[in-house]
Design an enzyme around this catalytic site. Structure first.
Site, PDB file in Angstrom:
ATOM      1  CG  HIS A  74     -18.166  42.485-112.339  1.00 28.34           C
ATOM      2  ND1 HIS A  74     -16.832  43.008-113.086  1.00 28.34           N
ATOM      3  CD2 HIS A  74     -18.200  42.069-111.646  1.00 28.34           C
ATOM      4  CE1 HIS A  74     -15.842  41.540-113.155  1.00 28.34           C
ATOM      5  NE2 HIS A  74     -16.453  40.796-112.033  1.00 28.34           N
ATOM      6  CD  GLU A  75     -19.890  41.353-107.807  1.00 26.57           C
ATOM      7  OE1 GLU A  75     -20.160  40.141-108.022  1.00 26.57           O
ATOM      8  OE2 GLU A  75     -18.811  41.702-108.039  1.00 26.57           O
ATOM      9  CG  HIS A  99     -20.311  37.138-112.056  1.00 22.99           C
ATOM     10  ND1 HIS A  99     -19.719  36.317-112.507  1.00 22.99           N
ATOM     11  CD2 HIS A  99     -19.705  38.265-111.417  1.00 22.99           C
ATOM     12  CE1 HIS A  99     -17.910  36.959-111.702  1.00 22.99           C
ATOM     13  NE2 HIS A  99     -17.952  37.839-111.408  1.00 22.99           N
ATOM     14  CD  GLU A 158     -14.342  38.173-113.465  1.00 25.83           C
ATOM     15  OE1 GLU A 158     -14.974  37.934-112.802  1.00 25.83           O
ATOM     16  OE2 GLU A 158     -14.005  39.551-113.132  1.00 25.83           O
TER      17      GLU A 158
HETATM   18 CO    CO Z   1     -16.313  39.346-110.628  1.00 23.00          CO
END
Ligand code: CO
Length: 504
Positions: free
Chosen positions: A268-269, A272, A298
């Site tokens: 997830h990170e 980003h 996101e």
């Molecule tokens: Co996030």
């Protein structure tokens, strides 16, 4: 004339560059605070950050900057509207106008109240005592209404709050999207509840930290995370931060008795971070060196985490490797069983642990309550009851207490109304982009199956990342997909994926 304007443009870039530097310096201090700092340094660090923020505020609201932006606004209109300079002036002017509309006394008062509220919230959550937090939340609602009033006229009191996270987006647009989405997700979950539960007990075995850590880094290296411009550290809550686009860092946390936390957190990170790392170099040290919005940001993290990281194709490639790392834990778990386990749908109380099919319902419930609080149609004292009612209606379970209900998230304690919807919008955008990308990249599933992520990253770079914050979110998504933000691709994705897993 031309050259005078070019001089002014240069001056503007210098000033915005200084602001970007201050912002980065403050971010380094915050990163250090969350990753390395010894406990006893907290008070001094608070002062250091506050000093930088004060200088930043003075510089970003100075008459000189305002004059420069006024002078350049007309000039920018003569440029190609998509040119970097034209967009830079537009975005900087927009930020300036927003910041100068809010009086300094308000900023100070809000900072004070939200700091107090955060510490009270922590205690209230610890003892599951909503009444303790109620006066603080009432004050914050009042202050956020006052904030909205600085931006009058608006169509809806929630608009100015939402706009801080999703530039240009209106409350009624989001409501329309969510009204379409909600019944479809509720229906899907009801259908899944009729089915047999998926076994995922093997995810709760003992998974040593170091091995989890190394596997996460092995995967994101394949995703394209650039270690020359980043690093990963441990923190209590995972986050991504950037000090300009050449230093984009991520953090994660590891649970030794639950495999998904660190793994999907890292994916997830990384999503980003890939966004920030992909912004065009010539936008660096400017307000355009940022994501288009929280939702678009996101969409990138959720894409790498879910659409890729929780797909069968992905695990076709990586599961043998994971089994090799954890032979005693996963040696006897088939790929099929593992895939179903990491995708199990189970309505649960806590948003941050929610699966793909239930997640957005947690968000919609929060946004509905935020709007009602801001409109004044719901009083703070009645909010826990409203929370529980909606929770039961959407997710089929009743929170046993406020700690696991209305008090679970930190956002309201810092007055962050308007933030939540961006999480759900991000999921929708990820599916929209995916649909478009699948049309344009031949055999995308085959690419994932062979861990050939470079073509996917290249597509995202070209279509999303390079632009930074040049476009507003709705504008960007329309430019890429031909449509505004819409729930249909996400609903289709959910129904197809979970229809197959649960045999619906
Ligand atoms: Co996030």
């Amino acid at each position: 004339m031309e050259s005078i304007m070019e001089e002014k443009m240069k001056l503007l870039k210098e000033k915005l560059g200084e602001l970007a530097d201050l912002h980065a310096a403050s971010a380094v201090l915050e990163w250090d605070q969350l990753v390395n700092m010894p406990e006893g340094a907290a008070a001094d660090r608070g002062e250091q950050i506050a000093t930088i923020e004060k200088i930043k505020h003075l510089k970003s609201t100075s008459d000189e900057l305002g004059q420069l932006l006024d002078d350049l606004t007309e000039y920018a209109k003569q440029l190609d509207p998509d040119a970097d300079d034209a967009r830079l002036v537009k975005v900087a002017k927009r930020n300036f106008d927003k910041q100068t509309k809010v009086p300094t006394e308000y900023v100070t008062e809000f900072a004070r109240e939200s700091t107090v509220a955060q510490s009270i919230w922590e205690k209230a959550k610890g003892t599951s005592d909503f009444a303790m937090f109620q006066p603080n939340l009432e004050r914050l609602v009042e202050l956020r209404r006052e904030y909205a009033d600085f931006f009058k006229p608006w169509d809806h009191v929630y608009d100015p709050l939402l706009d801080d996270f999703e530039p240009g987006m209106k409350t009624n647009e989001v409501q329309e999207i969510f009204n379409t989405l909600r019944p479809k997700q509720v229906k899907l979950i009801k259908a899944i509840r009729e089915k047999e539960k998926v076994d995922r007990s093997f995810l709760f075995l003992d998974y040593p930290e170091k091995k989890q850590w190394d596997f996460g880094e092995e995967v994101i290296t394949k995703f394209g995370y650039d270690w020359k411009h980043g690093r990963q550290d441990k923190s209590a809550h995972p986050f991504t931060t950037s000090f300009g686009i050449n230093d984009v860092r991520i953090t994660t946390r590891v649970k030794e008795n639950y495999l998904p936390t660190a793994m999907f957190g890292t994916f997830h990170e990384c999503g980003h971070a890939l966004y920030e790392m992909g912004i065009a170099q010539n936008l660096n040290r400017s307000p355009l060196a940022d994501g288009a919005s929280m939702a678009v940001h996101e969409s990138q993290s959720r894409m790498w985490e879910n659409l890729i990281g929780r797909s069968m194709q992905f695990w076709n490639y990586f599961y043998p490797r994971l089994q090799e790392i954890f032979p005693s834990q996963l040696g006897n778990v088939s790929l099929e069983k593992f895939y179903r386990g990491i995708n199990a749908v189970e309505p649960s109380l806590i948003r941050v642990e929610a699966d793909e099919a239930t997640y957005n319902l947690h968000i919609m419930l929060r946004m509905e309550l935020e709007i009602a609080l801001m409109e004044g149609s719901l009083e703070v004292k009645d909010a826990p009851n409203a929370w529980n009612q909606k929770f039961e209606e959407y997710l089929g379970i009743l929170p046993p207490n406020d700690a696991e209900g209305i008090l679970q998230d930190v956002h309201w304690s810092f007055g962050g109304f308007g933030y939540f919807p961006t999480y759900a919008l991000g999921n929708l955008v990820s599916a929209q982009l995916w649909e478009k990308m699948s049309e344009e990249i031949k055999d995308i599933e085959g690419k994932i199956e062979n861990a050939e992520f470079d073509v996917i990253l290249a597509w995202l770079r070209e279509n999303v990342h390079v632009h930074g914050a040049k476009y507003e979110p709705q504008e960007l998504i329309r430019k890429i997909t031909g449509s505004k933000i819409t729930p249909e691709p996400f609903v289709k994705y959910l129904n197809s994926k979970f229809g197959e897993i649960y045999g619906l």
